[in-house]
Motif scaffolding. Structure first.
Motif, PDB file in Angstrom:
ATOM      1  N   ASP A   1      88.586  49.042  63.249  1.00 44.77           N
ATOM      2  CA  ASP A   1      87.665  50.884  63.456  1.00 44.77           C
ATOM      3  C   ASP A   1      87.872  51.648  64.087  1.00 44.77           C
ATOM      4  O   ASP A   1      87.306  52.729  63.434  1.00 44.77           O
ATOM      5  N   GLU A   2      89.494  51.944  63.631  1.00 45.75           N
ATOM      6  CA  GLU A   2      89.831  53.324  64.360  1.00 45.75           C
ATOM      7  C   GLU A   2      90.864  53.756  63.167  1.00 45.75           C
ATOM      8  O   GLU A   2      91.024  54.763  62.840  1.00 45.75           O
ATOM      9  N   PHE A   3      91.030  52.344  61.974  1.00 44.60           N
ATOM     10  CA  PHE A   3      91.624  53.548  60.844  1.00 44.60           C
ATOM     11  C   PHE A   3      91.010  54.341  59.999  1.00 44.60           C
ATOM     12  O   PHE A   3      89.472  53.236  59.608  1.00 44.60           O
TER      13      PHE A   3
ATOM     14  N   MET B   1      79.277  42.990  62.650  1.00 44.83           N
ATOM     15  CA  MET B   1      78.855  43.720  61.561  1.00 44.83           C
ATOM     16  C   MET B   1      77.990  44.969  61.670  1.00 44.83           C
ATOM     17  O   MET B   1      78.036  46.485  61.389  1.00 44.83           O
ATOM     18  N   VAL B   2      77.195  45.252  63.165  1.00 48.55           N
ATOM     19  CA  VAL B   2      77.062  46.703  63.593  1.00 48.55           C
ATOM     20  C   VAL B   2      78.078  47.371  63.783  1.00 48.55           C
ATOM     21  O   VAL B   2      78.139  48.453  62.935  1.00 48.55           O
ATOM     22  N   ARG B   3      79.928  46.712  64.134  1.00 49.59           N
ATOM     23  CA  ARG B   3      80.768  48.139  64.938  1.00 49.59           C
ATOM     24  C   ARG B   3      81.113  48.151  63.563  1.00 49.59           C
ATOM     25  O   ARG B   3      81.413  49.327  63.402  1.00 49.59           O
TER      26      ARG B   3
ATOM     27  N   HIS C   1      83.334  51.915  59.899  1.00 51.95           N
ATOM     28  CA  HIS C   1      84.014  52.184  58.335  1.00 51.95           C
ATOM     29  C   HIS C   1      82.423  53.707  57.514  1.00 51.95           C
ATOM     30  O   HIS C   1      82.994  53.207  56.549  1.00 51.95           O
ATOM     31  N   THR C   2      81.630  53.860  58.094  1.00 59.52           N
ATOM     32  CA  THR C   2      80.777  54.366  57.414  1.00 59.52           C
ATOM     33  C   THR C   2      80.900  55.571  58.228  1.00 59.52           C
ATOM     34  O   THR C   2      80.134  56.786  57.867  1.00 59.52           O
TER      35      THR C   2
ATOM     36  N   PRO D   1      76.422  56.049  50.867  1.00 54.23           N
ATOM     37  CA  PRO D   1      77.667  57.214  51.063  1.00 54.23           C
ATOM     38  C   PRO D   1      77.512  57.681  52.664  1.00 54.23           C
ATOM     39  O   PRO D   1      77.292  57.738  53.690  1.00 54.23           O
ATOM     40  N   SER D   2      79.874  57.058  52.556  1.00 51.21           N
ATOM     41  CA  SER D   2      79.827  57.383  54.576  1.00 51.21           C
ATOM     42  C   SER D   2      79.423  59.002  54.787  1.00 51.21           C
ATOM     43  O   SER D   2      79.421  59.983  53.906  1.00 51.21           O
TER      44      SER D   2
END
Length: 413
Positions: free
Chosen positions: A5-7, A332-334, A339-340, A402-403
């Protein structure tokens, strides 16, 4: 190595069709998490009602209700979540191009085709049902094989035999249904569960210690436990051995010994990660709870085979309801948050959802061990379903919207 999740997501090329530029087609977790979370309560309510005798499910006369339920939980619900997790993780970890737009829409269409076929089984030729429901994993194999072959780390190629095993297990299930052979159908489902466990041990065993290390450093409590290649390899090999022995129906003491070895090796592996030191980080704690349920599942399998003190089915419920459910919700939560563009803070609703999943696993296990009545099965199904309804209520609009720009998200930390 940085965690998934850092990318940042790779830039998205313009799609050939404007409708495929919608945010929901930007990354695989969006449509597959949404569909999986929608399907989970629907499937559970329909199955529970049929189990209680309130209505029938659309299956052929040769399909036992338990097999239909197991198949849709594994190749319907779980397949959607697993696909979303894998396709979102690979671009960050293996450096593969992200599957989005038209190719992602095709995969979603294949998943939907399988679900429609399985719900319309009484009115369709068996071969058509089998074909429609057996396309997703081969399609994933074809899309991912060239990408993984070019990946710098050849270990990512291990995903391919897992996809092949899932595809073969699904075909075995359908062959059993077509031949009116519930034993073969059940064997296919059990093979599919073992394939998922191997993937769980591989990928969960990579993500959990890394995210734990991140939390330990952030809290000033130390660093990540170093990986031990031999122990990590043994954790996978011993599961494969258990699967082979169990599926081959060897004498119970051999299967029980393998299950005991699984429980022991995985307990050693997980203890090294020191999950208790991040008990105040819910997003990481829920992943450790998932592994705790996995170890418990292996222990139950050993107890069933070696001493017969619990029903053999107990270990399957411990894994599918407890271990897999907890890990899925945690990831799923992470992924949905990071990513948004949103900060990594577990919403209060999802803390309650995790508690519901844990309670559902306990109740379902109690049903199996203590032979409680249908009322307890219904309670477990309700608890499990509500957890995914809460996920939908909290993240449904996020998945299709959207993110948030990362800079803006950081201002809210």
């Amino acid at each position: 190595m940085k965690p998934l999740d850092e990318f940042p997501a790779p830039p998205m090329p313009p799609p050939p069709f404007p409708s495929l530029s919608a945010p929901v087609w930007a990354s695989a977790f969006r449509p597959f998490y949404l569909l999986g979370a929608l399907y989970a309560p629907l499937l559970m309510v329909v199955w529970a009602g049929a189990y209680l005798g309130a209505w029938d499910v659309p299956v052929s006369a040769a399909t036992p209700l338990a097999l239909w339920h197991g198949h849709e939980m594994l190749f319907g619900f779980a397949a959607a979540i697993i696909t979303g997790i894998v396709l979102t993780a690979l671009p960050s970890w293996a450096g593969t191009p992200e599957i989005r737009g038209g190719r992602l829409a095709l995969l979603v269409a294949l998943w939907l085709a399988g679900r429609l076929a399985c719900w319309a089984t009484p009115w369709l030729p068996p071969l058509l049902v089998t074909v429609a429901d057996s396309l997703l994993f081969p399609a994933l194999f074809v899309l991912l094989a060239p990408q993984l072959w070019r990946a710098a780390n050849p270990l990512y190629l291990l995903l391919l035999p897992i996809l092949a095993a899932l595809s073969g297990a699904n075909l075995a299930y359908h062959a059993g249904i077509a031949a009116a052979d519930p034993a073969l159908g059940g064997l296919g489902l059990r093979a599919g569960v073992y394939a998922v466990i191997v993937l769980y041990v591989l990928k969960g065993g990579l993500l959990t210690p890394i995210f734990t290390g991140n939390a330990l450093r952030e809290k000033g409590r130390g660093d990540q436990a170093p990986f031990r290649a031999g122990l990590d390899a043994a954790a996978v090999v011993v599961v494969v051995v258990l699967a082979v022995l169990d599926l081959a129906a060897v004498p119970a003491h051999w299967t029980g010994a393998a299950a005991f070895a699984c429980a022991s090796i995985h307990a050693w592996r997980v203890t090294r990660w020191q999950g208790w030191r991040v008990a105040d980080v819910p997003l990481v704690l829920v992943m450790h709870l998932g592994f705790a349920w996995l170890i418990f599942a292996f222990a139950l399998k050993a107890a069933a085979e070696l001493a017969g003190v619990v029903a053999e089915a107990a270990w399957l419920h411990a894994f599918t309801v407890g271990s897999l459910g907890m890990m899925m919700v945690g990831l799923m939560v992470r992924v949905s948050l990071r990513h948004t563009g949103r900060p990594l803070a577990l919403p209060h609703a999802m803390r309650f959802a995790a508690l519901l999943l844990f309670a559902a696993a306990l109740v379902r296990l109690a049903v199996t061990v203590h032979e409680l009545g249908a009322w307890a099965v219904a309670i477990a199904a309700l608890l499990w379903s509500v957890a995914f309804v809460l996920y939908l209520a909290r993240f449904g609009t996020i998945l299709v919207g959207p993110s948030v720009p990362r800079a803006r998200a950081k201002q809210h930390v």
